[in-house]
Design a protein around this motif. Structure first.
Motif, PDB file in Angstrom:
ATOM      1  N   THR A   1       0.865  -1.179   0.000  1.00  0.00           N
ATOM      2  CA  THR A   1       0.000   0.000   0.000  1.00  0.00           C
ATOM      3  C   THR A   1       0.903   1.231   0.000  1.00  0.00           C
ATOM      4  N   VAL A   2       0.705   2.110  -0.973  1.00  0.00           N
ATOM      5  CA  VAL A   2       1.544   3.295  -1.152  1.00  0.00           C
ATOM      6  C   VAL A   2       0.691   4.553  -1.060  1.00  0.00           C
ATOM      7  N   VAL A   3       1.125   5.527  -0.295  1.00  0.00           N
ATOM      8  CA  VAL A   3       0.401   6.794  -0.167  1.00  0.00           C
ATOM      9  C   VAL A   3       1.346   7.955  -0.444  1.00  0.00           C
ATOM     10  N   ASP A   4       0.754   9.072  -0.805  1.00  0.00           N
ATOM     11  CA  ASP A   4       1.474  10.344  -0.886  1.00  0.00           C
ATOM     12  C   ASP A   4       0.794  11.270   0.097  1.00  0.00           C
ATOM     13  N   ASN A   5       1.559  11.834   1.020  1.00  0.00           N
ATOM     14  CA  ASN A   5       0.960  12.591   2.116  1.00  0.00           C
ATOM     15  C   ASN A   5       1.716  13.894   2.331  1.00  0.00           C
ATOM     16  N   GLY A   6       1.077  15.011   1.987  1.00  0.00           N
ATOM     17  CA  GLY A   6       1.707  16.322   2.147  1.00  0.00           C
ATOM     18  C   GLY A   6       1.374  17.000   3.453  1.00  0.00           C
ATOM     19  N   THR A   7       0.782  16.267   4.410  1.00  0.00           N
ATOM     20  CA  THR A   7       0.276  16.902   5.633  1.00  0.00           C
ATOM     21  C   THR A   7       1.045  16.505   6.885  1.00  0.00           C
ATOM     22  N   ILE A   8       2.228  15.888   6.747  1.00  0.00           N
ATOM     23  CA  ILE A   8       2.985  15.457   7.923  1.00  0.00           C
ATOM     24  C   ILE A   8       3.796  16.635   8.440  1.00  0.00           C
ATOM     25  N   ALA A   9       3.553  17.012   9.681  1.00  0.00           N
ATOM     26  CA  ALA A   9       4.163  18.224  10.239  1.00  0.00           C
ATOM     27  C   ALA A   9       5.686  18.186  10.158  1.00  0.00           C
TER      28      ALA A   9
ATOM     29  N   ARG B   1       2.652  21.627  -8.017  1.00  0.00           N
ATOM     30  CA  ARG B   1       3.874  22.195  -7.446  1.00  0.00           C
ATOM     31  C   ARG B   1       4.744  22.788  -8.550  1.00  0.00           C
ATOM     32  N   ARG B   2       5.537  23.790  -8.180  1.00  0.00           N
ATOM     33  CA  ARG B   2       6.457  24.426  -9.130  1.00  0.00           C
ATOM     34  C   ARG B   2       7.733  24.794  -8.393  1.00  0.00           C
ATOM     35  N   GLU B   3       8.814  24.868  -9.157  1.00  0.00           N
ATOM     36  CA  GLU B   3      10.100  25.195  -8.549  1.00  0.00           C
ATOM     37  C   GLU B   3      10.147  26.650  -8.090  1.00  0.00           C
ATOM     38  N   SER B   4       9.561  27.539  -8.877  1.00  0.00           N
ATOM     39  CA  SER B   4       9.594  28.954  -8.539  1.00  0.00           C
ATOM     40  C   SER B   4       8.533  29.685  -9.355  1.00  0.00           C
ATOM     41  N   TYR B   5       8.460  31.005  -9.179  1.00  0.00           N
ATOM     42  CA  TYR B   5       7.505  31.807  -9.940  1.00  0.00           C
ATOM     43  C   TYR B   5       7.807  31.785 -11.429  1.00  0.00           C
ATOM     44  N   GLN B   6       8.997  31.334 -11.815  1.00  0.00           N
ATOM     45  CA  GLN B   6       9.380  31.304 -13.228  1.00  0.00           C
ATOM     46  C   GLN B   6       8.919  30.030 -13.930  1.00  0.00           C
ATOM     47  N   ALA B   7       8.197  29.164 -13.246  1.00  0.00           N
ATOM     48  CA  ALA B   7       7.805  27.875 -13.823  1.00  0.00           C
ATOM     49  C   ALA B   7       6.317  27.627 -13.616  1.00  0.00           C
ATOM     50  N   ILE B   8       5.737  26.816 -14.506  1.00  0.00           N
ATOM     51  CA  ILE B   8       4.326  26.462 -14.364  1.00  0.00           C
ATOM     52  C   ILE B   8       4.193  25.278 -13.408  1.00  0.00           C
ATOM     53  N   PRO B   9       3.050  25.174 -12.719  1.00  0.00           N
ATOM     54  CA  PRO B   9       2.843  24.029 -11.823  1.00  0.00           C
ATOM     55  C   PRO B   9       2.538  22.758 -12.610  1.00  0.00           C
ATOM     56  N   MET B  10       2.810  21.628 -11.996  1.00  0.00           N
ATOM     57  CA  MET B  10       2.511  20.324 -12.565  1.00  0.00           C
ATOM     58  C   MET B  10       2.296  19.347 -11.418  1.00  0.00           C
ATOM     59  N   PRO B  11       1.675  18.211 -11.666  1.00  0.00           N
ATOM     60  CA  PRO B  11       1.483  17.248 -10.578  1.00  0.00           C
ATOM     61  C   PRO B  11       2.826  16.712 -10.087  1.00  0.00           C
ATOM     62  N   ARG B  12       3.031  16.794  -8.778  1.00  0.00           N
ATOM     63  CA  ARG B  12       4.281  16.347  -8.169  1.00  0.00           C
ATOM     64  C   ARG B  12       3.994  15.628  -6.850  1.00  0.00           C
ATOM     65  N   MET B  13       4.915  14.789  -6.446  1.00  0.00           N
ATOM     66  CA  MET B  13       4.830  14.115  -5.154  1.00  0.00           C
ATOM     67  C   MET B  13       5.184  15.063  -4.009  1.00  0.00           C
ATOM     68  N   THR B  14       4.778  14.687  -2.796  1.00  0.00           N
ATOM     69  CA  THR B  14       5.163  15.410  -1.574  1.00  0.00           C
ATOM     70  C   THR B  14       6.005  14.451  -0.718  1.00  0.00           C
ATOM     71  N   ASN B  15       5.374  13.710   0.191  1.00  0.00           N
ATOM     72  CA  ASN B  15       6.033  12.637   0.936  1.00  0.00           C
ATOM     73  C   ASN B  15       5.394  11.327   0.489  1.00  0.00           C
ATOM     74  N   THR B  16       6.154  10.481  -0.184  1.00  0.00           N
ATOM     75  CA  THR B  16       5.615   9.260  -0.773  1.00  0.00           C
ATOM     76  C   THR B  16       6.234   8.054  -0.077  1.00  0.00           C
ATOM     77  N   TYR B  17       5.387   7.151   0.429  1.00  0.00           N
ATOM     78  CA  TYR B  17       5.938   6.038   1.198  1.00  0.00           C
ATOM     79  C   TYR B  17       4.990   4.833   1.184  1.00  0.00           C
ATOM     80  N   MET B  18       5.547   3.687   1.523  1.00  0.00           N
ATOM     81  CA  MET B  18       4.787   2.448   1.647  1.00  0.00           C
ATOM     82  C   MET B  18       4.384   2.268   3.110  1.00  0.00           C
ATOM     83  N   LEU B  19       3.160   1.831   3.341  1.00  0.00           N
ATOM     84  CA  LEU B  19       2.687   1.651   4.706  1.00  0.00           C
ATOM     85  C   LEU B  19       3.237   0.368   5.320  1.00  0.00           C
TER      86      LEU B  19
END
Length: 487
Positions: free
Chosen positions: A300-308, A356-374
């Motif tokens: 089981t694999v999740v991507d979770n951008g909410t871990i403090a 997500r984007r690297e900076s204001y000079q780039a367009i956003p695209m789908p990207r991972m945050t924290n990706t891990y196996m449970l």
């Protein structure tokens, strides 16, 4: 048009107030720019304001050799018309230059539809990381003292350590997003990373070791368990270990991946293939497979951008949406993709807050945050005991992946032989070769020791780099190809 009335949460207002007081921006200017951006037609437009202050310090041979501080301010303006994207950016935030950038983006993405600018809607912003007392405000002498401590600790570890480099990079990134659909969000994002690199030599061999960590943390993070001495000793330990390592065996064998950073293999071999834009364009090995078995039932694999405090976490993504926990693979079944606004609209799927984007000079695209196996149910010790002859990979260096077919090659920076159920000699020169989707089908045991990495991950995609986190528990793959020069 006046913005819709709102009563924002205090912390939301504070994030935005900096842009108003320091850069002279106003909501009325946002409305004018969005109106100009949509003047040639379009479905959607957004403004992405960014201000970054950063510090980078480095010590080499006991001498402070690099010290840099920087400030970057700008705005990226995007217009969407169907699948067409118009984009322009400016580092001059005067109304004239902003409106000119908006007109440029409008002309690039001109289309038949014209979207009316809605009133801005405040949303509650979580607070996953500290702001007060962030390390950018600390004295340089305090930061220099930290890297000097790492230099001394690494050299004291073993007389065979001949060279030490240590560095500290930190930044404070402020963002504000205003969009024609009413999105109105801001955030203040700290980020710090400590790095140690060492070289060890004996009469016959030379070896290297690296370590590091950090996250969205304040400077006092490095006064705890993750001190400069901790990272220095870990880098030195891995270098000394490699001096006595034997050549890695080659061939197909059982492989055990340790917890934590080995999750980078999962990130590369599987994670990128689950980003929605690749699947929308049908260039991913996972295209069209939602609801199908793509891995062992133990995975089981999740991507979770909410871990403090984690390096990959965000209160809001770079399109102003709150991040979330997204289940990608559940008990081996592919459940979904990581999406941004464009992909979710074109694919008719939920927006996972992954723009997500690297900076204001780039367009956003789908990207991972924290990706891990449970976690699984297996004891890590039992996993090792189950292997007659195989490889135990604890840490990884670089790797390459082709997301169109899932094929990957990774080099193990710390690995050991497993012989008759016991971890024996350290090995050098081990590479893991395989196919991401196929490799996950050979996962036969999953440990109960899930760990996330120390906070060093940086992910590259289409020329853009963003901070990420990875992780996994100890896992066993019944079959994987190992490249090496030993027997």
């Amino acid at each position: 048009m006046a913005a819709a009335p709102h009563t924002p949460a205090p912390e939301v207002l504070d994030h935005k107030r900096w842009f108003f007081s320091h850069l002279g921006l106003t909501e009325r200017l946002f409305e004018r720019c969005l109106g100009e951006a949509l003047s040639a037609g379009g479905d959607f437009a957004d403004l992405y304001f960014e201000a970054v202050t950063s510090t980078s310090l480095g010590i080499d041979e006991g001498i402070l050799k690099t010290a840099a501080q920087g400030i970057s301010v700008g705005c990226g303006i995007r217009v969407l018309s169907g699948e067409r994207t118009g984009f322009a950016y400016t580092d001059d935030l005067s109304p004239e230059r902003l409106l000119k950038a908006a007109r440029t983006a409008a002309l690039i993405a001109s289309g038949p539809q014209t979207q009316r600018v809605e009133g801005f809607r405040e949303a509650h912003t979580p607070q996953l990381y500290p702001i007060a007392g962030f390390s950018s405000d600390a004295e340089l002498s305090t930061k220099i003292a930290l890297i000097e401590r790492a230099d001394k600790a690494a050299r004291a570890f073993d007389p065979r350590i001949t060279q030490v480099r240590a560095g500290l990079n930190d930044e404070l990134r402020r963002i504000l997003i205003a969009a024609s659909d009413g999105t109105y969000a801001a955030d203040t994002q700290p980020l710090a990373r400590f790095n140690v690199f060492v070289i060890a030599k004996d009469s016959q061999n030379t070896a290297r070791g690296t370590s590091g960590g950090g996250g969205r943390v304040t400077l006092d993070f490095f006064d705890g368990d993750k001190s400069p001495e901790h990272f220095a000793r870990e880098a030195a330990r891995t270098a000394i270990l490699q001096l006595g390592a034997v050549a890695a065996p080659a061939g197909e064998m059982e492989v055990v991946l340790g917890p934590g950073w080995p999750g980078v293999l999962l990130h590369e071999a599987v994670g990128h293939g689950l980003e929605a834009d690749f699947n929308r364009k049908k260039t991913s090995a996972f295209s069209g497979l939602i609801g199908q078995q793509v891995a062992s039932s133990k995975v089981t694999v999740v991507d979770n951008g909410t871990i403090a405090g984690r390096r990959g976490s965000l209160n809001v993504d770079d399109e102003g949406n709150a991040t979330q926990e997204t289940v990608l693979i559940e008990n081996g079944i592919l459940r979904g993709y990581l999406s941004d606004k464009l992909s979710s609209k074109l694919m008719g799927m939920p927006n996972t807050g992954s723009g997500r984007r690297e900076s204001y000079q780039a367009i956003p695209m789908p990207r991972m945050t924290n990706t891990y196996m449970l976690n699984g149910e297996d004891d890590p010790g039992d996993i090792i005991k189950s292997v007659k002859r195989g490889l135990y990979a604890v840490n990884f260096g670089g790797g390459q992946v082709d997301i169109t077919n899932g094929k990957f090659v990774f080099s193990a920076s710390e690995a050991y032989l497993i012989e008759d159920g016991k971890v024996t000699a350290p090995v050098k020169g081990a590479t893991l070769v395989g196919n991401g989707p196929e490799a996950l089908k050979h996962v036969s045991m999953v440990g109960n020791d899930l760990a996330l990495d120390e906070g060093i991950g940086t992910c590259g995609k289409a020329g853009q780099s963003v901070p990420v986190g990875v992780g996994m528990p100890t896992i066993k793959l019944d079959r994987m190809t190992v490249g090496g020069t030993g027997h």
